[in-house]
Design a protein around this motif. Structure first.
Motif, mmCIF file in Angstrom:
data_model
loop_
_atom_site.group_PDB
_atom_site.id
_atom_site.type_symbol
_atom_site.label_atom_id
_atom_site.label_comp_id
_atom_site.label_asym_id
_atom_site.label_seq_id
_atom_site.Cartn_x
_atom_site.Cartn_y
_atom_site.Cartn_z
ATOM 1 N N ALA A 1 0.810 -1.224 0.000
ATOM 2 C CA ALA A 1 0.000 0.000 0.000
ATOM 3 C C ALA A 1 0.842 1.273 0.000
ATOM 4 O O ALA A 1 0.497 2.238 -0.688
ATOM 5 C CB ALA A 1 -0.953 -0.017 1.189
ATOM 6 N N ALA A 2 1.944 1.299 0.725
ATOM 7 C CA ALA A 2 2.758 2.521 0.805
ATOM 8 C C ALA A 2 3.373 2.870 -0.555
ATOM 9 O O ALA A 2 3.340 4.037 -0.974
ATOM 10 C CB ALA A 2 3.846 2.374 1.858
ATOM 11 N N GLU A 3 3.925 1.886 -1.261
ATOM 12 C CA GLU A 3 4.518 2.145 -2.583
ATOM 13 C C GLU A 3 3.453 2.537 -3.595
ATOM 14 O O GLU A 3 3.669 3.432 -4.415
ATOM 15 C CB GLU A 3 5.284 0.920 -3.089
ATOM 16 N N ILE A 4 2.312 1.853 -3.540
ATOM 17 C CA ILE A 4 1.222 2.177 -4.468
ATOM 18 C C ILE A 4 0.717 3.585 -4.207
ATOM 19 O O ILE A 4 0.515 4.373 -5.137
ATOM 20 C CB ILE A 4 0.092 1.132 -4.370
ATOM 21 N N ARG A 5 0.549 3.934 -2.932
ATOM 22 C CA ARG A 5 0.103 5.286 -2.577
ATOM 23 C C ARG A 5 1.078 6.335 -3.120
ATOM 24 O O ARG A 5 0.661 7.332 -3.721
ATOM 25 C CB ARG A 5 -0.051 5.441 -1.073
ATOM 26 N N ALA A 6 2.352 6.135 -2.912
ATOM 27 C CA ALA A 6 3.349 7.105 -3.360
ATOM 28 C C ALA A 6 3.301 7.272 -4.879
ATOM 29 O O ALA A 6 3.359 8.403 -5.391
ATOM 30 C CB ALA A 6 4.741 6.674 -2.909
ATOM 31 N N PHE A 7 3.182 6.157 -5.614
ATOM 32 C CA PHE A 7 3.125 6.247 -7.065
ATOM 33 C C PHE A 7 1.865 6.975 -7.517
ATOM 34 O O PHE A 7 1.929 7.909 -8.330
ATOM 35 C CB PHE A 7 3.180 4.856 -7.707
ATOM 36 N N ILE A 8 0.706 6.563 -7.010
ATOM 37 C CA ILE A 8 -0.556 7.176 -7.440
ATOM 38 C C ILE A 8 -0.611 8.644 -7.045
ATOM 39 O O ILE A 8 -1.032 9.493 -7.831
ATOM 40 C CB ILE A 8 -1.766 6.390 -6.888
ATOM 41 N N GLU A 9 -0.164 8.965 -5.835
ATOM 42 C CA GLU A 9 -0.176 10.355 -5.386
ATOM 43 C C GLU A 9 0.689 11.228 -6.302
ATOM 44 O O GLU A 9 0.277 12.315 -6.708
ATOM 45 C CB GLU A 9 0.330 10.429 -3.947
#
Length: 121
Positions: free
Chosen positions: A46-54
């Motif tokens: 979730a943290a990596e996905i959040r950073a990419f999408i953000e």
């Protein structure tokens, strides 16, 4: 009871169009994987996905997913779509094939396949 992935996908697409990061993140399992196939690396968790999408949402003026075809088979959803993205006032029409695998009602794996040409042309 079977999951209504069609309704789920509409919520997910609407969240992209509204640039709603929190709703988007609610769609993923904690250990999900997300990859835009022509671009490294695979985003895991979730943290990596959040950073990419953000970062992606922050870099564009707007985004719209136009789904042409969608197939649901068990816990897998595949859609053929055009992502209409506006970056710095420039509109990009990006043909995409997306594959979503679900676990416990959330996206556990999302792979998008597309050509980088529209971004570099």
């Amino acid at each position: 009871m079977s999951q209504d992935y069609s309704a789920f996908m509409q919520v997910f697409i609407d969240a992209w169009c509204n640039k709603d990061l929190e709703t988007l993140m609610d769609c993923f399992t904690e250990d999900a994987e997300y990859n835009n196939v022509p671009m490294p690396p695979v985003n895991r968790g979730a943290a990596e996905i959040r950073a990419f999408i953000e970062g992606f949402l922050g870099s564009m003026d707007s985004i719209e997913f136009i789904v042409h075809r969608q197939v649901i088979n068990g816990n897998t959803v595949m859609n053929e779509r055009t992502d209409r993205i506006v970056l710095n006032g420039k509109q990009i029409e990006l043909p995409v094939m997306g594959v979503f695998e679900f676990r416990d009602g959330k996206i556990a794996r999302w792979w998008d396949y597309f050509d980088m040409g529209p971004f570099t042309g």
